[in-house]
Design a protein around this motif. Structure first.
Motif, PDB file in Angstrom:
ATOM      1  N   GLY A   1       1.170  -1.445  -0.274  1.00 35.79           N
ATOM      2  CA  GLY A   1       0.288   0.364   0.135  1.00 35.79           C
ATOM      3  C   GLY A   1       1.342   1.504   0.066  1.00 35.79           C
ATOM      4  N   SER A   2      -0.307   2.143  -0.086  1.00 34.89           N
ATOM      5  CA  SER A   2       0.586   3.750  -0.072  1.00 34.89           C
ATOM      6  C   SER A   2       1.496   3.947   1.995  1.00 34.89           C
ATOM      7  CB  SER A   2       0.332   4.786   0.160  1.00 34.89           C
ATOM      8  OG  SER A   2      -0.952   4.906   0.902  1.00 34.89           O
ATOM      9  N   PRO A   3       2.106   4.568   1.862  1.00 32.86           N
ATOM     10  CA  PRO A   3       3.030   5.012   3.557  1.00 32.86           C
ATOM     11  C   PRO A   3       1.613   4.832   3.971  1.00 32.86           C
ATOM     12  CG  PRO A   3       4.650   5.799   1.586  1.00 32.86           C
ATOM     13  CD  PRO A   3       3.463   5.679   0.856  1.00 32.86           C
ATOM     14  N   VAL A   4       0.704   6.346   4.236  1.00 33.10           N
ATOM     15  CA  VAL A   4      -0.140   6.414   4.588  1.00 33.10           C
ATOM     16  C   VAL A   4      -1.065   5.919   4.598  1.00 33.10           C
ATOM     17  CG1 VAL A   4       0.532   9.035   4.757  1.00 33.10           C
ATOM     18  CG2 VAL A   4      -1.092   8.116   2.882  1.00 33.10           C
ATOM     19  N   GLU A   5      -1.211   4.377   4.727  1.00 35.23           N
ATOM     20  CA  GLU A   5      -2.204   3.913   4.203  1.00 35.23           C
ATOM     21  C   GLU A   5      -3.223   3.477   5.170  1.00 35.23           C
ATOM     22  OE1 GLU A   5      -4.746   1.895   1.462  1.00 35.23           O
ATOM     23  OE2 GLU A   5      -3.031   2.158   1.013  1.00 35.23           O
ATOM     24  N   PHE A   6      -1.928   3.428   6.481  1.00 40.56           N
ATOM     25  CA  PHE A   6      -3.098   3.111   7.798  1.00 40.56           C
ATOM     26  C   PHE A   6      -2.856   4.193   8.886  1.00 40.56           C
ATOM     27  CE2 PHE A   6      -0.474  -1.243   6.988  1.00 40.56           C
ATOM     28  CZ  PHE A   6      -1.383  -1.601   6.810  1.00 40.56           C
ATOM     29  N   GLU A   7      -3.424   5.350   7.741  1.00 41.89           N
ATOM     30  CA  GLU A   7      -3.349   6.867   8.240  1.00 41.89           C
ATOM     31  C   GLU A   7      -5.484   7.325   8.319  1.00 41.89           C
ATOM     32  OE1 GLU A   7      -0.238   9.123   8.943  1.00 41.89           O
ATOM     33  OE2 GLU A   7       0.839   7.445   9.171  1.00 41.89           O
ATOM     34  N   GLY A   8      -5.729   8.815   7.989  1.00 39.57           N
ATOM     35  CA  GLY A   8      -6.882   8.726   7.868  1.00 39.57           C
ATOM     36  C   GLY A   8      -7.869   8.423   8.055  1.00 39.57           C
ATOM     37  N   THR A   9      -9.218   7.620   7.988  1.00 43.03           N
ATOM     38  CA  THR A   9     -10.049   7.603   8.730  1.00 43.03           C
ATOM     39  C   THR A   9      -9.713   6.114   9.459  1.00 43.03           C
ATOM     40  OG1 THR A   9     -11.016   6.282   6.512  1.00 43.03           O
ATOM     41  CG2 THR A   9     -11.903   7.873   7.191  1.00 43.03           C
ATOM     42  N   ARG A  10      -8.691   5.275   9.012  1.00 46.79           N
ATOM     43  CA  ARG A  10      -8.227   4.365   9.929  1.00 46.79           C
ATOM     44  C   ARG A  10      -7.371   4.065  10.631  1.00 46.79           C
ATOM     45  NH1 ARG A  10      -6.964   2.360   4.007  1.00 46.79           N
ATOM     46  NH2 ARG A  10      -8.775   0.816   2.981  1.00 46.79           N
ATOM     47  N   ALA A  11      -6.633   5.416  10.885  1.00 45.46           N
ATOM     48  CA  ALA A  11      -5.918   5.831  12.192  1.00 45.46           C
ATOM     49  C   ALA A  11      -4.862   7.109  11.918  1.00 45.46           C
ATOM     50  CB  ALA A  11      -5.058   4.513  12.572  1.00 45.46           C
ATOM     51  N   GLY A  12      -5.497   7.780  11.427  1.00 43.86           N
ATOM     52  CA  GLY A  12      -5.576   8.745  11.660  1.00 43.86           C
ATOM     53  C   GLY A  12      -5.425   9.658  12.799  1.00 43.86           C
ATOM     54  N   ASP A  13      -6.297   9.304  13.224  1.00 44.82           N
ATOM     55  CA  ASP A  13      -6.503   9.721  15.602  1.00 44.82           C
ATOM     56  C   ASP A  13      -6.248   8.719  15.959  1.00 44.82           C
ATOM     57  OD1 ASP A  13      -7.400  11.211  17.377  1.00 44.82           O
ATOM     58  OD2 ASP A  13      -9.213  11.187  16.746  1.00 44.82           O
ATOM     59  N   PRO A  14      -5.269   7.902  15.278  1.00 48.94           N
ATOM     60  CA  PRO A  14      -5.666   6.546  16.349  1.00 48.94           C
ATOM     61  C   PRO A  14      -5.752   7.185  17.868  1.00 48.94           C
ATOM     62  CG  PRO A  14      -3.097   7.564  16.584  1.00 48.94           C
ATOM     63  CD  PRO A  14      -4.256   8.145  15.479  1.00 48.94           C
ATOM     64  N   PHE A  15      -6.118   5.456  18.715  1.00 50.32           N
ATOM     65  CA  PHE A  15      -6.903   5.084  19.687  1.00 50.32           C
ATOM     66  C   PHE A  15      -5.642   4.625  20.879  1.00 50.32           C
ATOM     67  CE2 PHE A  15      -8.719   3.310  23.184  1.00 50.32           C
ATOM     68  CZ  PHE A  15      -9.809   4.159  24.162  1.00 50.32           C
ATOM     69  N   TRP A  16      -5.301   4.973  21.939  1.00 51.57           N
ATOM     70  CA  TRP A  16      -4.092   4.038  22.449  1.00 51.57           C
ATOM     71  C   TRP A  16      -4.841   3.016  23.495  1.00 51.57           C
ATOM     72  CZ3 TRP A  16      -3.078   6.180  27.011  1.00 51.57           C
ATOM     73  CH2 TRP A  16      -2.858   6.949  27.266  1.00 51.57           C
ATOM     74  N   VAL A  17      -4.317   2.740  24.102  1.00 51.95           N
ATOM     75  CA  VAL A  17      -3.586   1.795  25.661  1.00 51.95           C
ATOM     76  C   VAL A  17      -2.476   1.681  25.909  1.00 51.95           C
ATOM     77  CG1 VAL A  17      -4.474  -0.386  26.232  1.00 51.95           C
ATOM     78  CG2 VAL A  17      -6.178   0.271  24.731  1.00 51.95           C
ATOM     79  N   LEU A  18      -2.331   1.725  27.139  1.00 50.21           N
ATOM     80  CA  LEU A  18      -0.698   1.443  27.922  1.00 50.21           C
ATOM     81  C   LEU A  18      -1.132   1.086  29.116  1.00 50.21           C
ATOM     82  CD1 LEU A  18       1.908   2.747  27.946  1.00 50.21           C
ATOM     83  CD2 LEU A  18       1.045   4.788  29.412  1.00 50.21           C
ATOM     84  N   ARG A  19      -0.787  -0.280  29.194  1.00 48.99           N
ATOM     85  CA  ARG A  19      -0.412  -1.521  30.388  1.00 48.99           C
ATOM     86  C   ARG A  19       0.645  -1.016  30.894  1.00 48.99           C
ATOM     87  NH1 ARG A  19      -2.797  -6.432  31.352  1.00 48.99           N
ATOM     88  NH2 ARG A  19      -3.899  -5.395  33.064  1.00 48.99           N
ATOM     89  N   ILE A  20       0.621  -0.492  32.762  1.00 50.67           N
ATOM     90  CA  ILE A  20       1.353  -0.408  33.396  1.00 50.67           C
ATOM     91  C   ILE A  20       1.580  -1.755  34.232  1.00 50.67           C
ATOM     92  CG2 ILE A  20       2.920   1.019  34.916  1.00 50.67           C
ATOM     93  CD1 ILE A  20       1.403   3.209  33.856  1.00 50.67           C
TER      94      ILE A  20
END
Length: 329
Positions: free
Chosen positions: A168-187
């Motif tokens: 794919g293109s380098p930005v395949e996982f951005e935009g509507t897929r992960a342009g505003d990525p959610f994140w989780v942190l487990r300590i």
């Protein structure tokens, strides 16, 4: 498509980190080599090591401050207890997290990207809230937020390489897929084993049962000198992933498995701390947009025989289903 790997590859991603925002990055020989290695690692093991470029002093201090928190009395730690009212953020005591119905022998602080009221409609209600940070040790919140920001930047860059590896293109996982990525942190803190009645040291219970991760990419920051993380290969063998200073262990998750139409596998892994030493691991999870609909990429469907192997999945719904089954009320 996991194989009978015996070790996990170590990938020097520095050429990718240097060129990640170059429009013609794919034409760079160094980047192309990194892309090839990422593709091979994702296909054969779903796990790999990377030299991350995040200041080593920060990486170590994140673990050190986690140790200091877990050393506190239970009465102090429980002040930020995880519950439904906190949006499942906060502290869990040993045995309160469960994997496939079995209590895990670890304690943890769970953190998620903030979800404000009405942000995602009904989809966001379960995870609505802000993180609850301990007041002791001091500077805990500031340190972890700085760390999350750097891990988010690093993950976005690595995902650009993985996007290229999938054709794919380098930005395949951005935009509507992960342009505003959610994140989780487990300590996470894993108690060490103790000698029983002066006899030989027994095997520890499973610190975290066999599971796959939920999102796109996981970065694992683990204590030096203790080997506890294990990855399952195609033959069912558990392959150790010992800590390598200056690196993170990375692995791909369920959403990338769907996007790749199964070309990449979210590999089963577990944690068993058989050391007498208390072990800390800080796991950062880079996820799609919370409300993203994740479906196999057309290019990946072609690469895997032309048939879609997965229905679309809404990431936030997938996350909530996992959270609600992994917590003992």
């Amino acid at each position: 498509m996991t194989t009978d790997f015996k070790t996990l590859p170590l990938i020097d991603v520095s050429p990718l980190l240097e060129k990640w925002d170059d429009p013609i990055m794919a034409q760079d020989k160094g980047v192309a080599d990194v892309v090839r290695q990422l593709g091979q690692a994702c296909k054969e093991a779903g796990f790999f090591y990377v030299g991350h470029g995040i200041p080593d002093s920060l990486v170590k201090e994140v673990r050190n401050i986690a140790h200091r928190y877990f050393d506190l009395p239970y009465e102090e730690k429980i002040k930020i207890k995880l519950s439904a009212t906190t949006g499942y953020r906060g502290y869990q005591h040993v045995g309160e997290n469960i994997t496939k119905g079995v209590p895990d022998m670890h304690e943890a602080i769970d953190c998620y990207k903030e979800v404000t009221k009405g942000m995602y409609g009904a989809l966001g209600e379960t995870m609505q809230g802000s993180n609850v940070w301990p007041s002791h040790p001091p500077n805990f919140k500031k340190l972890m937020e700085e760390y999350v920001n750097l891990c988010t930047e690093l993950s976005r860059k690595i995902m650009r390489g993985i996007a290229l590896a999938l054709g794919g293109s380098p930005v395949e996982f951005e935009g509507t897929r992960a342009g505003d990525p959610f994140w989780v942190l487990r300590i996470i803190g894993y108690p060490g084993v103790s000698p029983a009645n002066g006899q030989d040291m027994p095997k520890n219970d499973i610190g975290c049962g066999a599971h796959t991760d939920y999102g796109l990419l996981t970065l694992v920051n683990q204590d030096d000198g203790i080997t506890a993380l294990q990855v399952k290969n195609l033959s069912g063998e558990w392959i150790s992933a010992p800590p390598i200073p200056g690196t993170f262990v990375c692995n791909i998750g369920d959403m990338l498995k769907i996007l790749s139409n199964g070309f990449y596998e979210s590999t089963l892994h577990r944690v068993t701390n058989n050391s007498p030493i208390y072990r800390v691991c800080v796991a950062y999870f880079y996820e799609p947009n919370y409300d993203a609909v994740i479906e196999p990429l057309d290019e990946c469907v072609k690469q895997t025989g032309g048939t879609r192997r997965f229905e679309g999945a809404v990431y936030g719904k997938h996350l909530v289903s996992k959270v609600l089954t992994n917590f003992i009320y």
